[in-house]
Design a protein around this motif. Sequence first.
Motif, PDB file in Angstrom:
ATOM      1  N   GLY A 204       6.983   2.527 -22.968  1.00 10.10           N
ATOM      2  CA  GLY A 204       8.384   2.673 -22.594  1.00 10.10           C
ATOM      3  C   GLY A 204       8.627   3.594 -21.421  1.00 10.10           C
ATOM      4  O   GLY A 204       9.407   3.266 -20.523  1.00 10.10           O
ATOM      5  N   VAL A 205       7.970   4.772 -21.388  1.00 12.47           N
ATOM      6  CA  VAL A 205       8.248   5.755 -20.340  1.00 12.47           C
ATOM      7  C   VAL A 205       7.069   5.963 -19.410  1.00 12.47           C
ATOM      8  O   VAL A 205       7.172   6.734 -18.451  1.00 12.47           O
ATOM      9  CB  VAL A 205       8.650   7.112 -20.976  1.00 12.47           C
ATOM     10  N   GLY A 206       5.934   5.322 -19.685  1.00 13.28           N
ATOM     11  CA  GLY A 206       4.789   5.465 -18.810  1.00 13.28           C
ATOM     12  C   GLY A 206       3.853   6.580 -19.256  1.00 13.28           C
ATOM     13  O   GLY A 206       4.215   7.458 -20.046  1.00 13.28           O
ATOM     14  N   LEU A 207       2.646   6.535 -18.714  1.00 17.19           N
ATOM     15  CA  LEU A 207       1.636   7.513 -19.098  1.00 17.19           C
ATOM     16  C   LEU A 207       1.988   8.914 -18.599  1.00 17.19           C
ATOM     17  O   LEU A 207       1.776   9.912 -19.299  1.00 17.19           O
ATOM     18  CB  LEU A 207       0.272   7.085 -18.538  1.00 17.19           C
ATOM     19  N   GLY A 208       2.545   9.017 -17.382  1.00 16.10           N
ATOM     20  CA  GLY A 208       2.869  10.334 -16.825  1.00 16.10           C
ATOM     21  C   GLY A 208       3.907  11.068 -17.653  1.00 16.10           C
ATOM     22  O   GLY A 208       3.761  12.269 -17.930  1.00 16.10           O
ATOM     23  N   GLY A 209       4.982  10.357 -18.051  1.00 12.21           N
ATOM     24  CA  GLY A 209       6.003  11.002 -18.857  1.00 12.21           C
ATOM     25  C   GLY A 209       5.483  11.446 -20.212  1.00 12.21           C
ATOM     26  O   GLY A 209       5.817  12.531 -20.702  1.00 12.21           O
ATOM     27  N   THR A 210       4.628  10.624 -20.836  1.00  7.05           N
ATOM     28  CA  THR A 210       4.073  10.983 -22.146  1.00  7.05           C
ATOM     29  C   THR A 210       3.160  12.190 -22.037  1.00  7.05           C
ATOM     30  O   THR A 210       3.220  13.109 -22.868  1.00  7.05           O
ATOM     31  CB  THR A 210       3.305   9.780 -22.727  1.00  7.05           C
ATOM     32  N   VAL A 211       2.307  12.210 -21.007  1.00  8.47           N
ATOM     33  CA  VAL A 211       1.408  13.357 -20.827  1.00  8.47           C
ATOM     34  C   VAL A 211       2.206  14.623 -20.529  1.00  8.47           C
ATOM     35  O   VAL A 211       1.897  15.706 -21.047  1.00  8.47           O
ATOM     36  CB  VAL A 211       0.398  13.066 -19.696  1.00  8.47           C
ATOM     37  N   GLY A 212       3.257  14.499 -19.725  1.00  9.55           N
ATOM     38  CA  GLY A 212       4.087  15.666 -19.429  1.00  9.55           C
ATOM     39  C   GLY A 212       4.776  16.214 -20.668  1.00  9.55           C
ATOM     40  O   GLY A 212       4.844  17.435 -20.870  1.00  9.55           O
ATOM     41  N   MET A 213       5.270  15.316 -21.524  1.00 10.91           N
ATOM     42  CA  MET A 213       5.908  15.776 -22.760  1.00 10.91           C
ATOM     43  C   MET A 213       4.912  16.506 -23.657  1.00 10.91           C
ATOM     44  O   MET A 213       5.216  17.549 -24.235  1.00 10.91           O
ATOM     45  CB  MET A 213       6.524  14.590 -23.496  1.00 10.91           C
ATOM     46  N   PHE A 214       3.710  15.962 -23.772  1.00  5.77           N
ATOM     47  CA  PHE A 214       2.732  16.608 -24.646  1.00  5.77           C
ATOM     48  C   PHE A 214       2.265  17.938 -24.081  1.00  5.77           C
ATOM     49  O   PHE A 214       1.970  18.865 -24.834  1.00  5.77           O
ATOM     50  CB  PHE A 214       1.539  15.676 -24.874  1.00  5.77           C
ATOM     51  N   ALA A 215       2.186  18.045 -22.764  1.00  6.97           N
ATOM     52  CA  ALA A 215       1.831  19.340 -22.183  1.00  6.97           C
ATOM     53  C   ALA A 215       2.890  20.387 -22.511  1.00  6.97           C
ATOM     54  O   ALA A 215       2.584  21.539 -22.848  1.00  6.97           O
ATOM     55  CB  ALA A 215       1.660  19.199 -20.666  1.00  6.97           C
ATOM     56  N   MET A 216       4.163  19.975 -22.437  1.00 10.82           N
ATOM     57  CA  MET A 216       5.234  20.901 -22.789  1.00 10.82           C
ATOM     58  C   MET A 216       5.212  21.231 -24.279  1.00 10.82           C
ATOM     59  O   MET A 216       5.408  22.376 -24.686  1.00 10.82           O
ATOM     60  CB  MET A 216       6.578  20.286 -22.390  1.00 10.82           C
ATOM     61  N   TYR A 217       4.943  20.225 -25.111  1.00 10.85           N
ATOM     62  CA  TYR A 217       4.878  20.466 -26.547  1.00 10.85           C
ATOM     63  C   TYR A 217       3.759  21.442 -26.897  1.00 10.85           C
ATOM     64  O   TYR A 217       3.934  22.345 -27.717  1.00 10.85           O
ATOM     65  CB  TYR A 217       4.642  19.143 -27.285  1.00 10.85           C
ATOM     66  N   MET A 218       2.600  21.264 -26.295  1.00 11.34           N
ATOM     67  CA  MET A 218       1.471  22.144 -26.601  1.00 11.34           C
ATOM     68  C   MET A 218       1.752  23.578 -26.162  1.00 11.34           C
ATOM     69  O   MET A 218       1.396  24.534 -26.847  1.00 11.34           O
ATOM     70  CB  MET A 218       0.201  21.617 -25.921  1.00 11.34           C
ATOM     71  N   ALA A 219       2.408  23.737 -24.990  1.00  9.08           N
ATOM     72  CA  ALA A 219       2.725  25.078 -24.504  1.00  9.08           C
ATOM     73  C   ALA A 219       3.711  25.775 -25.442  1.00  9.08           C
ATOM     74  O   ALA A 219       3.510  26.939 -25.826  1.00  9.08           O
ATOM     75  CB  ALA A 219       3.290  24.998 -23.085  1.00  9.08           C
ATOM     76  N   THR A 220       4.780  25.059 -25.825  1.00  4.98           N
ATOM     77  CA  THR A 220       5.761  25.684 -26.718  1.00  4.98           C
ATOM     78  C   THR A 220       5.212  25.863 -28.126  1.00  4.98           C
ATOM     79  O   THR A 220       5.558  26.822 -28.821  1.00  4.98           O
ATOM     80  CB  THR A 220       7.034  24.824 -26.759  1.00  4.98           C
ATOM     81  N   ALA A 221       4.339  24.946 -28.575  1.00  4.62           N
ATOM     82  CA  ALA A 221       3.725  25.110 -29.893  1.00  4.62           C
ATOM     83  C   ALA A 221       2.826  26.341 -29.931  1.00  4.62           C
ATOM     84  O   ALA A 221       2.780  27.066 -30.938  1.00  4.62           O
ATOM     85  CB  ALA A 221       2.926  23.862 -30.262  1.00  4.62           C
ATOM     86  N   SER A 222       2.126  26.599 -28.835  1.00  6.46           N
ATOM     87  CA  SER A 222       1.299  27.819 -28.771  1.00  6.46           C
ATOM     88  C   SER A 222       2.179  29.067 -28.825  1.00  6.46           C
ATOM     89  O   SER A 222       1.823  30.059 -29.470  1.00  6.46           O
ATOM     90  CB  SER A 222       0.476  27.810 -27.481  1.00  6.46           C
ATOM     91  N   LEU A 223       3.333  29.002 -28.165  1.00  9.32           N
ATOM     92  CA  LEU A 223       4.266  30.125 -28.229  1.00  9.32           C
ATOM     93  C   LEU A 223       4.768  30.340 -29.656  1.00  9.32           C
ATOM     94  O   LEU A 223       4.815  31.478 -30.150  1.00  9.32           O
ATOM     95  CB  LEU A 223       5.441  29.876 -27.282  1.00  9.32           C
ATOM     96  N   LEU A 224       5.129  29.249 -30.330  1.00  5.32           N
ATOM     97  CA  LEU A 224       5.596  29.372 -31.715  1.00  5.32           C
ATOM     98  C   LEU A 224       4.500  29.908 -32.631  1.00  5.32           C
ATOM     99  O   LEU A 224       4.767  30.725 -33.520  1.00  5.32           O
ATOM    100  CB  LEU A 224       6.065  28.006 -32.224  1.00  5.32           C
ATOM    101  N   ARG A 225       3.281  29.444 -32.421  1.00  5.21           N
ATOM    102  CA  ARG A 225       2.182  29.905 -33.268  1.00  5.21           C
ATOM    103  C   ARG A 225       1.925  31.398 -33.068  1.00  5.21           C
ATOM    104  O   ARG A 225       1.655  32.123 -34.029  1.00  5.21           O
ATOM    105  CB  ARG A 225       0.920  29.105 -32.954  1.00  5.21           C
ATOM    106  N   ALA A 226       1.989  31.845 -31.818  1.00  8.25           N
ATOM    107  CA  ALA A 226       1.775  33.261 -31.562  1.00  8.25           C
ATOM    108  C   ALA A 226       2.903  34.118 -32.132  1.00  8.25           C
ATOM    109  O   ALA A 226       2.686  35.266 -32.528  1.00  8.25           O
ATOM    110  CB  ALA A 226       1.639  33.505 -30.055  1.00  8.25           C
ATOM    111  N   TRP A 227       4.112  33.567 -32.186  1.00 15.29           N
ATOM    112  CA  TRP A 227       5.271  34.319 -32.664  1.00 15.29           C
ATOM    113  C   TRP A 227       5.442  34.234 -34.177  1.00 15.29           C
ATOM    114  O   TRP A 227       6.149  35.048 -34.765  1.00 15.29           O
ATOM    115  CB  TRP A 227       6.510  33.779 -31.950  1.00 15.29           C
ATOM    116  N   THR A 228       4.807  33.249 -34.821  1.00 14.15           N
ATOM    117  CA  THR A 228       5.011  33.022 -36.250  1.00 14.15           C
ATOM    118  C   THR A 228       4.327  34.106 -37.078  1.00 14.15           C
ATOM    119  O   THR A 228       3.137  34.347 -36.903  1.00 14.15           O
ATOM    120  CB  THR A 228       4.467  31.639 -36.650  1.00 14.15           C
ATOM    121  N   PRO A 229       5.039  34.757 -37.971  1.00 11.08           N
ATOM    122  CA  PRO A 229       4.404  35.738 -38.866  1.00 11.08           C
ATOM    123  C   PRO A 229       3.452  35.035 -39.838  1.00 11.08           C
ATOM    124  O   PRO A 229       3.526  33.811 -40.029  1.00 11.08           O
ATOM    125  CB  PRO A 229       5.603  36.358 -39.610  1.00 11.08           C
ATOM    126  N   PRO A 230       2.577  35.782 -40.495  1.00 12.72           N
ATOM    127  CA  PRO A 230       1.638  35.171 -41.462  1.00 12.72           C
ATOM    128  C   PRO A 230       2.341  34.808 -42.766  1.00 12.72           C
ATOM    129  O   PRO A 230       2.191  35.483 -43.791  1.00 12.72           O
ATOM    130  CB  PRO A 230       0.590  36.275 -41.654  1.00 12.72           C
TER     131      PRO A 230
END
Length: 348
Positions: A204-230
Amino acid sequence: WTEADERERRLDADAQHFAQQGPPGATAGEAGRGGARLDRVFLQQLRAVGRIIVPSLASKEAVIIAMQVVFLVLRTWLSVVVAQLDGKIVKHLVRGQGRQFLAGLLSWFAIAVPATYTNSMIRFLESKLALAFRTRLTQYVHDMYLDGNLSYYKMQTVEGSAASASHLITTDIARFCSRLASFLSNLGKPTLDTIIFNIQLIRGVGLGGTVGMFAMYMATASLLRAWTPPFGRMAATQARLEGDFRASHARVITNAEEIAFYRGEQREAEQLSGSLHRLLAHARAVARRKIPHVVLEDMVIKYTWSAFGYLACAAPFFLQPGSTGGGSGGGGVRAQRFVTNRRILVNL
């Protein structure tokens, strides 16, 4: 050979995986309350538990797991069908095609029947699997607890941990089996969705858009993981404090006669109040630590990801404005593709 001999052999083989781990000189309770880690010891324990609750591929538990996998695949396929149907309904609405629009709504209600049945069966199989796991694991623990070596007696007279044993056998095993039964849905379903929805989204959106979304997801997920308490360790601590509070009340019931004879009400009240105070103090600390985490999580998941998803779904129409033609027909096709891609993106 008897079934009892087979249970004894399994008990001896698995005992090494569940020996208390801890620093030299630590008590059994201190060793058992060590931090939870995903390491080799944990995997060995999980494998040993797996042999207990799923003894063979022909067992009832294995059949339930296979049925659960089938319904998980069916639910993912229905999600894709619903996303495509959403796009078609919006396309007919934009084009003003009332008859096709009503036909799409009828198709929507027709899909609701297998979709609701699939969701209900997944929840039913989870509960059934949890009961099957609990049955086997509780029987296994009973064999160790009430064996010929008088383990139940030694735990009460030597170690003084019989009260916590009752909590472990009744409450913790049930909770563990319930979480383990939902593990397949919580891990397998997102994995399957990721594969299938990514294939649909690339179309639907092409390979570039999908890869860009996942790059953003991984970056923000790493931020959430670092900020998440145990939270896992906090939940384990709260469960232990709940067990201590329950054991304190059980001790009062068990020793009511001695307490009344020695007039120890005040002392017991102090111990109960102290146990309750430790439990509530921990709960308040957990609630305070959740506030900044929930704020960041909502900001990232609800707003940042949604805005980036809108951008990715709309980008193909701006980069290739003439790809779907002009007029109301082209607008209907664009609306169909946008709604379908957005629905798949939300599910993903």
